[in-house]
Structure formats: structure tokens, C-alpha cells
Motif scaffolding. Structure first.
Motif, PDB file in Angstrom:
ATOM      1  N   SER A   1       4.399  -0.728  12.991  1.00  0.00           N
ATOM      2  CA  SER A   1       3.288  -1.324  12.043  1.00  0.00           C
ATOM      3  C   SER A   1       3.447  -2.697  12.128  1.00  0.00           C
ATOM      4  O   SER A   1       4.479  -3.377  12.060  1.00  0.00           O
TER       5      SER A   1
ATOM      6  N   ASN B   1       0.131  -0.055  14.507  1.00  0.00           N
ATOM      7  CA  ASN B   1      -0.355   0.593  13.383  1.00  0.00           C
ATOM      8  C   ASN B   1      -1.064  -0.678  12.401  1.00  0.00           C
ATOM      9  O   ASN B   1      -0.005  -1.358  11.739  1.00  0.00           O
TER      10      ASN B   1
ATOM     11  N   THR C   1       7.664   6.255  14.433  1.00  0.00           N
ATOM     12  CA  THR C   1       6.901   5.408  13.589  1.00  0.00           C
ATOM     13  C   THR C   1       7.770   4.587  13.031  1.00  0.00           C
ATOM     14  O   THR C   1       8.818   4.853  12.285  1.00  0.00           O
ATOM     15  N   THR C   2       7.907   3.214  13.208  1.00  0.00           N
ATOM     16  CA  THR C   2       8.809   2.188  12.547  1.00  0.00           C
ATOM     17  C   THR C   2       8.103   0.997  12.005  1.00  0.00           C
ATOM     18  O   THR C   2       7.087   0.550  12.653  1.00  0.00           O
TER      19      THR C   2
ATOM     20  N   VAL D   1      -3.016  -1.578   8.823  1.00  0.00           N
ATOM     21  CA  VAL D   1      -3.711  -0.934   7.530  1.00  0.00           C
ATOM     22  C   VAL D   1      -4.363  -2.157   7.399  1.00  0.00           C
ATOM     23  O   VAL D   1      -4.043  -3.152   6.937  1.00  0.00           O
TER      24      VAL D   1
ATOM     25  N   THR E   1       9.772   9.565  11.383  1.00  0.00           N
ATOM     26  CA  THR E   1       9.127   8.695  10.374  1.00  0.00           C
ATOM     27  C   THR E   1       9.887   8.666   9.253  1.00  0.00           C
ATOM     28  O   THR E   1      11.203   8.927   9.102  1.00  0.00           O
ATOM     29  N   GLY E   2       9.476   7.949   8.239  1.00  0.00           N
ATOM     30  CA  GLY E   2      10.295   7.729   6.917  1.00  0.00           C
ATOM     31  C   GLY E   2       9.163   7.442   5.894  1.00  0.00           C
ATOM     32  O   GLY E   2       7.991   7.964   5.938  1.00  0.00           O
ATOM     33  N   GLY E   3       9.821   6.659   4.829  1.00  0.00           N
ATOM     34  CA  GLY E   3      10.701   5.642   5.003  1.00  0.00           C
ATOM     35  C   GLY E   3      10.831   4.962   6.081  1.00  0.00           C
ATOM     36  O   GLY E   3       9.780   5.071   7.276  1.00  0.00           O
ATOM     37  N   GLU E   4      11.562   4.086   6.399  1.00  0.00           N
ATOM     38  CA  GLU E   4      11.835   3.549   7.610  1.00  0.00           C
ATOM     39  C   GLU E   4      13.064   4.155   8.246  1.00  0.00           C
ATOM     40  O   GLU E   4      14.205   4.327   7.972  1.00  0.00           O
TER      41      GLU E   4
ATOM     42  N   MET F   1      -4.999   4.552   2.302  1.00  0.00           N
ATOM     43  CA  MET F   1      -5.205   5.759   1.822  1.00  0.00           C
ATOM     44  C   MET F   1      -4.443   5.740   0.435  1.00  0.00           C
ATOM     45  O   MET F   1      -3.580   5.407   0.221  1.00  0.00           O
TER      46      MET F   1
ATOM     47  N   TYR G   1       0.929  -1.271   0.063  1.00  0.00           N
ATOM     48  CA  TYR G   1       0.156  -0.039  -0.276  1.00  0.00           C
ATOM     49  C   TYR G   1       0.848   1.283   0.123  1.00  0.00           C
ATOM     50  O   TYR G   1       0.661   2.224  -0.029  1.00  0.00           O
TER      51      TYR G   1
ATOM     52  N   MET H   1       3.784   7.360   0.115  1.00  0.00           N
ATOM     53  CA  MET H   1       3.775   7.695   1.259  1.00  0.00           C
ATOM     54  C   MET H   1       5.203   7.758   2.011  1.00  0.00           C
ATOM     55  O   MET H   1       5.587   8.323   2.803  1.00  0.00           O
TER      56      MET H   1
ATOM     57  N   GLU I   1      -7.300   3.230   7.621  1.00  0.00           N
ATOM     58  CA  GLU I   1      -7.646   2.971   6.646  1.00  0.00           C
ATOM     59  C   GLU I   1      -6.625   3.049   5.323  1.00  0.00           C
ATOM     60  O   GLU I   1      -5.741   3.995   5.487  1.00  0.00           O
TER      61      GLU I   1
HETATM   62  N1  SAM Z   1       8.301   2.373   7.857  1.00  0.00           N
HETATM   63  C1  SAM Z   1       7.497   3.021   8.842  1.00  0.00           C
HETATM   64  C2  SAM Z   1       6.546   2.123   9.328  1.00  0.00           C
HETATM   65  O1  SAM Z   1       5.935   1.454   8.212  1.00  0.00           O
HETATM   66  O2  SAM Z   1       5.768   2.054  10.126  1.00  0.00           O
HETATM   67  C3  SAM Z   1       7.260   4.506   9.011  1.00  0.00           C
HETATM   68  C4  SAM Z   1       6.887   5.299   7.643  1.00  0.00           C
HETATM   69  S1  SAM Z   1       5.353   4.335   7.333  1.00  0.00           S
HETATM   70  C5  SAM Z   1       5.030   5.556   5.581  1.00  0.00           C
HETATM   71  C6  SAM Z   1       4.252   5.153   8.387  1.00  0.00           C
HETATM   72  C7  SAM Z   1       2.682   4.582   8.302  1.00  0.00           C
HETATM   73  O3  SAM Z   1       1.988   4.748   7.289  1.00  0.00           O
HETATM   74  C8  SAM Z   1       2.841   3.183   8.633  1.00  0.00           C
HETATM   75  O4  SAM Z   1       1.910   2.949   9.721  1.00  0.00           O
HETATM   76  C9  SAM Z   1       2.175   2.686   7.302  1.00  0.00           C
HETATM   77  O5  SAM Z   1       1.364   1.365   7.504  1.00  0.00           O
HETATM   78  C10 SAM Z   1       1.245   3.603   6.937  1.00  0.00           C
HETATM   79  N2  SAM Z   1       0.831   3.807   5.548  1.00  0.00           N
HETATM   80  C11 SAM Z   1       1.708   3.658   4.390  1.00  0.00           C
HETATM   81  N3  SAM Z   1       1.341   3.877   3.261  1.00  0.00           N
HETATM   82  C12 SAM Z   1      -0.492   3.826   3.458  1.00  0.00           C
HETATM   83  C13 SAM Z   1      -1.428   4.192   2.919  1.00  0.00           C
HETATM   84  N4  SAM Z   1      -1.494   3.953   1.478  1.00  0.00           N
HETATM   85  N5  SAM Z   1      -2.566   4.182   3.666  1.00  0.00           N
HETATM   86  C14 SAM Z   1      -2.573   4.080   4.936  1.00  0.00           C
HETATM   87  N6  SAM Z   1      -1.514   3.938   5.638  1.00  0.00           N
HETATM   88  C15 SAM Z   1      -0.357   3.779   5.035  1.00  0.00           C
END
Ligand code: SAM
Ligand code: SF4
Length: 333
Positions: A121, A160, A97-98, A162, A68-71, A192, A29, A328, A190
């Protein structure tokens, strides 16, 4: 100093900082399977530069940060950045957030450096499905990371999750049971359409009303709670007799933009007033010039739109602005 108040009277005290656009996973996602073109390392803000941006933000009322990131844990020496951010006057909270893959080795150092809360996550409890969603990595490492975070003293740990129709919706019950039986906070999120409103998104988008239906089917007695610190736009619930709690983040089916208090700083140095739209302000020309940096933050307040229009996108309606093409992982979720 002026406060960060936008045209719609929303006060901003929260900055989400992406420290890298790189990642050790490829969640379906978030990134395409082949990955995205990563920014050249020279384009990323250095830790000195991130500290400089935050110093100006803090002088304008930013008090909460999320790394946050990326990772974020793939960027070396993250604890040294956290230590410096925690020392900036006005900064009260630094959360992280990792994906958890590298957390077992870093949890303690990050806690000591000043991270106050951690979100990990976790979209599935099944190792094979983990490989399907994340396309690489191992579930076991994430579970070890969660355990290490608890040992390091992070509490409550937030997970977290999704939700994806046809992929992990059959695990809602298991995650609810986790929230009942363990001192964890499970945040269902949700899917996104960030940077890609493609068929994949339409196929897998699942409104979170399904979670409350499932709680009812399981006979769980849930009760809304308003006071989970640091939960921002989450609707939080307690489960009667349970050890933990759960929350719903539903930006698509019921947006929470009227409560938005956040700005984002991308790894390559742009302030993004809104996650969804293309508009961003490059901080690099303002480095070394606190007045110009302050003016950029104020400009972000001037251009921040009233809301995103993800629901309109889902319904194929015309949109009022141009959505971002960044994924994202490139913005910092
Ligand atoms: N890599 C880390 C991680 O996955 O936790 C931090 C960055 S990640 C972009 C931050 C959060 O965004 C994560 O919990 C991930 O599940 C969520 N995420 C990424 N793409 C998404 C999307 N299209 N819709 C909803 N949540 C999303
Ligand atoms: Fe990486 Fe996090 Fe995106 Fe997954 S959600 S690909 S872990 S940045």
C-alpha cells in the motif's frame, strides 16, 4: 466434493485470510485515529486453525489465497504459516497485502516460504503527507520495503493507492508517471465506506474516472489489457511505451460483484461472504470437524448476497441488508 458455487452461479476459488486485526499504522480511511478495540490474542485463529480452515476450503476448490490484515507482518512467524499453506494440496497461489513498513526484513523469507505475489500500500510519495494519511510510521520504510521486495524477486510489484479527494488527488499524475517509468503495477482504489459511512467518507470519496482524465491530460496513450494475472476486479491499462501498468478498482462507482469469486476469513475466525454486509459465519465451533467446516463453506454460498450497495449508501438511499460495523482492518481488506 461439491464446488463453491453460490445462488448466482458464481464460482469461488479465492480466500482472503486476515491473520491479525492489529496494525502499526492508523490510515484515516481504515481506522479511527485512536485505533479500534483489538481482539484479545486468544480470540485470533492460531496458525494450526487457519491451516485447518484452508484444508477444507482447498478440498472445495479454493486455490488462491491472500494473506492480509490488519498488518499481516506484525504477526510473528508469518513465513511459517505461508510454508504450511503452500503445502496444502490444491493451493496454487499465495499473495500478500502489506503496508510495507516491516517488509524490508521479511521479503526474502516470505518469498522463500511460498508467497507468489505482493501488494504494497502506497498512497503518497510525500513523507509529510504519509504521516497525515497513515498517522504514524515513515514513508522511507515503505519505500525500502518495496525495494527489498523487488530484490527478493517479486514481480511485478503492485502498489495499492487509495485515492482521497482533497488529500492525494494531486499525486495521480506522479503515480501514473511511476507506472510509465518503472516495472510496477499501480492500482488506484476507490475509498470504500466499510464500517463507517461517515462524513469523512463523503468528503474524501473520489471516483476513479479522474485517473483516466488525468492520463489524457498528461498525453499518455493508454490501452485496456485483460490479462494481468491475479488482478481480480481491477480494470487494467498499459501505457504505450511504458515499463509498468496501472489498474482501477472502483467498487463504489461501478461494482464488480457479478465477477466476485472471493470469501474472507477474519482474524477472529469468521467466514465473510461479502466484505460489506454484516453476515458472517463463525468457524470455531466447526474446528476439528471437517464435515461441519465444509457445511459452513456451503452455507456461505447460500447466504452470499448478489452485491453490496455502496453506491446506494453514497446517495443516502435505503439498503436491503445491514452493513457491517467492522472496520476494514478488522475484516481484512
Ligand atoms: N495493512 C495492509 C495494507 O495496508 O496493505 C493490509 C490490510 S489493508 C486493510 C488492505 C488494503 O485495504 C490496503 O491496500 C488499504 O489501502 C485498503 N483499504 C483499507 N481501508 C479502505 C477503504 N475504506 N477503502 C478502500 N481501500 C481501503
Ligand atoms: Fe493498517 Fe492497512 Fe488499515 Fe492502514 S490500511 S490502518 S496499514 S490495516
Amino acid at each position: 466434493m461439491p464446488a463453491l458455487i453460490d445462488r448466482f452461479e458464481r464460482k469461488h476459488d479465492y480466500l482472503r485470510i486476515s491473520v491479525t486485526d492489529r496494525c502499526n499504522l492508523r490510515c484515516l480511511y481504515c481506522m479511527p485515529e485512536e485505533g479500534v478495540q483489538f481482539a484479545p490474542s486468544d480470540d485470533l485463529l492460531s496458525y494450526d486453525q487457519i491451516v485447518e480452515v484452508v484444508e477444507t476450503g482447498a478440498a472445495l476448490g479454493i486455490s488462491k489465497l491472500r494473506i492480509t490484515g490488519g498488518e499481516p507482518l506484525v504477526r510473528p512467524g508469518l513465513d511459517s504459516l505461508v510454508r504450511r499453506l503452500a503445502a496444502i494440496p490444491g493451493i496454487r497461489e499465495i499473495s500478500l497485502t502489506t503496508n510495507g513498513v516491516l517488509l524490508a526484513d521479511q521479503a526474502e523469507a516470505l518469498r522463500k516460504a511460498g508467497v507468489t505475489r505482493v501488494n504494497i500500500s502506497l498512497d503518497t510519495l510525500d513523507p509529510a503527507r504519509f504521516r497525515f494519511i497513515a498517522r504514524r510510521g515513515e514513508l522511507k520504510r515503505v519505500l525500502d520495503g518495496i525495494e527489498a521486495a523487488a530484490k527478493a524477486g517479486f514481480a511485478p510489484i503492485k502498489l495499492n493507492c487509495v485515492l482521497l479527494k482533497g488529500v492525494n488527488e494531486d499525486e495521480i499524475a506522479a503515480f501514473l508517471m511511476m507506472a510509465r517509468d518503472q516495472p510496477l503495477h499501480v492500482r488506484f482504489i476507490e475509498y470504500m465506506p466499510i464500517g463507517h459511512a461517515d462524513e469523512n467518507w463523503k468528503k474524501h470519496y473520489l471516483p476513479l474516472s479522474r485517473v483516466l482524465e488525468m492520463a489524457q491530460e498528461l498525453g499518455l496513450q493508454t490501452e485496456r489489457r485483460d490479462n494481468v494475472v491475479g488482478n481480480g476486479p481491477s480494470d487494467d491499462y498499459r501505457i504505450a511505451g511504458g515499463a509498468g501498468s496501472f489498474g482501477l478498482i472502483h467498487p463504489v462507482s461501478d461494482h464488480f460483484c457479478q465477477r466476485c469469486n472471493r470469501l474472507r476469513l477474519t482474524a477472529d475466525g469468521s467466514i465473510k461472504p461479502c466484505l460489506y454486509w454484516v453476515d458472517e459465519l463463525n468457524v470455531k465451533p466447526a474446528l476439528g470437524n471437517p464435515e461441519a467446516m465444509q457445511a459452513l463453506f456451503m452455507r456461505a454460498m447460500d447466504i452470499k448476497p448478489l452485491n453490496h450497495e455502496m453506491a446506494a449508501k453514497l446517495a443516502d438511499e435505503a439498503q436491503s441488508h445491514v452493513p457491517t460495523e467492522r472496520r476494514m482492518s478488522q475484516i481484512g481488506g
